[in-house]
Enzyme design. Structure first.
Site, short mmCIF file in Angstrom:
data_model
loop_
_atom_site.label_atom_id
_atom_site.label_comp_id
_atom_site.label_asym_id
_atom_site.label_seq_id
_atom_site.Cartn_x
_atom_site.Cartn_y
_atom_site.Cartn_z
N SER A 91 0.81 -1.21 0.00
CA SER A 91 0.00 0.00 0.00
C SER A 91 0.85 1.27 0.00
O SER A 91 0.37 2.34 -0.39
CB SER A 91 -0.94 0.00 1.20
N HIS B 133 1.08 5.55 6.16
CA HIS B 133 0.87 6.17 4.86
C HIS B 133 0.98 7.68 4.99
O HIS B 133 1.08 8.22 6.09
CB HIS B 133 -0.48 5.74 4.29
N ASP C 225 -3.52 6.33 11.25
CA ASP C 225 -2.66 5.86 10.16
C ASP C 225 -1.38 6.68 10.20
O ASP C 225 -1.35 7.84 9.79
CB ASP C 225 -3.35 6.03 8.81
#
Length: 318
Positions: free
Chosen positions: A45, A297, A294
């Protein structure tokens, strides 16, 4: 921002290499350099995160057409018609073949990595590519069974299965070896392979599943933070294996380049979505519902754009 993040300073900090200035990304120049070519981001990702950054910046010049998308929306191709340029993102979090299917008595549901077999999701397309950007690392920390020459050689965190506990460093090293070696010997591929160094996260006071957060709003200062522990060792594996596997010219004429994004990313704890990744953050916070952070990312726009600025400077010099 649209999910409620109040600060915007993270948009304006820029990485400055020692003694140099990194130019801002020039989308027109990039598209001119890749005219008539096929590029692919391959990995997890984080690879997709970087691809999204590049796609956003290139779309300021031309909106691409989606030419392929699988049902899971993890393998997608875009086409920039004016430049005859194809950009792909291919899901392959380990780079090598992985499956949860039953294998020689080991039940279904357990991740099994064939560390000497490249993932066909991307390697079958490689002869048609002009450049590939490989990004992997974080998924190797998960439990897994390790297979080489069609035999189980060990595992990581597999208490219920009789196998030697080799640890995830073993698997990561062999996967990087397999990817670099495979790219260099595969007939038909004469392009450029960019290998990204390890991507750091900035979880504090826990991890993603144990209440970890990333609430900092400014970058670290130079020498204020250093790589340590798992991140330091994983990054060392990438760098060491790249140096070893690329000592000689590739038999198929391809070129390999190491893209060092680790240190410039390490300095940016402010550049993650954190709790604002969740589009329902505001309503959940008002009702005291837990909101996962998160801290792996990157915001768009944000520090991940720097990776593509580095990439542009590298292809200018090839």
């Amino acid at each position: 921002m649209k999910n409620g993040r109040p600060d915007m300073e993270y948009l304006y900090w820029r990485w400055k290499p020692n003694g140099h200035t990194l130019p801002r990304f020039n989308a027109t120049l990039f598209l001119d350099l890749v005219r008539g070519k096929v590029w692919a981001f391959v990995g997890d990702s984080v690879a997709r995160n970087q691809m999204q950054s590049l796609l956003c910046m290139l779309s300021q010049v031309e909106l691409p057409k989606t030419t392929y998308k699988d049902e899971a929306d993890v393998n997608v191709h875009w086409y920039f018609a004016s430049y005859n340029f194809t950009l792909m993102v291919l899901w392959s979090p380990y780079l090598v073949k992985n499956t949860e299917a039953e294998f020689k008595g080991i039940p279904q549901g357990v991740i099994k990595l064939h560390l000497d077999v490249l993932d066909p999701e991307w390697v079958t397309l490689l002869p048609n590519m002009d450049a590939i950007i490989l990004s992997t690392g974080q998924w190797f920390l998960k439990s897994g069974i390790y297979i080489m020459k069609d035999e189980v050689v060990g595992c990581h965190n597999c208490q219920e299965i009789k196998a030697e506990q080799l640890g995830f460093y073993f698997a990561f090293k062999h996967a990087i070896q397999a990817a670099l070696n495979g790219i260099r010997i595969l007939p038909g591929f004469k392009g450029i392979a960019f290998l990204q160094t390890f991507t750091v996260d900035h979880f504090e006071n826990g991890q993603w599943d144990s209440g970890g957060t990333c609430n900092r709003t400014v970058p670290y200062k130079k020498n204020e933070v250093k790589l340590h522990g798992v991140e330091k060792e994983m990054n060392k594996i990438v760098v060491d294996e790249f140096k070893y596997e690329t000592k000689e010219e590739a038999p198929n004429g391809s070129i390999a380049k190491l893209v060092d994004i680790t240190y410039c990313s390490l300095l940016r704890p402010d550049g993650h979505p954190g709790k604002y990744r969740d589009s329902n953050f505001i309503s959940k916070s008002r009702s005291n519902q837990p909101v996962p952070n998160d801290c792996l990312h990157w915001c768009l726009p944000g520090p991940v754009d720097t990776w593509n600025e580095i990439l542009l400077q590298m292809i200018k010099d090839i």
